[in-house]
Motif scaffolding. Sequence first.
Motif, PDB file in Angstrom:
ATOM      1  N   GLY A  82       0.796  -1.222   0.000  1.00 17.13           N
ATOM      2  CA  GLY A  82       0.000   0.000   0.000  1.00 17.13           C
ATOM      3  C   GLY A  82       0.826   1.268   0.000  1.00 17.13           C
ATOM      4  O   GLY A  82       1.826   1.382  -0.710  1.00 17.13           O
TER       5      GLY A  82
ATOM      6  N   THR B 112      -7.119   2.313   6.506  1.00 15.37           N
ATOM      7  CA  THR B 112      -8.281   1.949   5.700  1.00 15.37           C
ATOM      8  C   THR B 112      -7.991   0.900   4.633  1.00 15.37           C
ATOM      9  O   THR B 112      -8.917   0.419   3.987  1.00 15.37           O
ATOM     10  CB  THR B 112      -8.905   3.185   5.006  1.00 15.37           C
ATOM     11  OG1 THR B 112      -7.944   3.747   4.109  1.00 15.37           O
ATOM     12  CG2 THR B 112      -9.335   4.218   6.032  1.00 15.37           C
ATOM     13  N   GLY B 113      -6.724   0.536   4.477  1.00 17.13           N
ATOM     14  CA  GLY B 113      -6.379  -0.492   3.492  1.00 17.13           C
ATOM     15  C   GLY B 113      -6.434  -1.872   4.117  1.00 17.13           C
ATOM     16  O   GLY B 113      -7.492  -2.325   4.564  1.00 17.13           O
TER      17      GLY B 113
END
Length: 172
Positions: free
Chosen positions: A32, A123-124
């Motif tokens: 990410g 949020t990933g």
Amino acid sequence: MTNITLVLGDITQQDTDAVVNAANSSLLGGGGVDGAIHRRGGSDILDECRALRASHYGKGLPAGQAVATTAGRLPARWVIHTVGPVHSTSEDRSATLASCFRESLRVADELGARTVAFPAISTGVYRWPLDDAARIALEAVRAADTSVTEVRFVLFDQAAYDTFEAALRLRD
């Protein structure tokens, strides 16, 4: 007063004093945002992270805390690494997520940074619901006692941008 802006884009391309890395506790890169910052910023970031691990953070950086390194080849001057909490349905970790923003801004103040770009922390792969993360992030930044003049939330996709925009409008 801190101006809050939203940008749809790539955090590694932000020309700010500091970018915040949604790091994992090892500080040694990952996927990410973390992986993107390490790849684009180059080995200088990883070298400083290794030095931090060898000195103060032998067991890794705890969730909710923040530490800075060079930004390497990024347009920013510094990377502020913070470890977001993994979302849990059985334990409220909201205070830890809010701490990521407060501690990152504290580190920014220590560095003299006036502009800071944040991703949507946790949020990933840490699965924090986007609407709740946006609310917590915006509340934490608004409440922070900081000299930072601009906080830029850099959202990777339209859904994240729209969610942060809705949360921002709720408080305006």
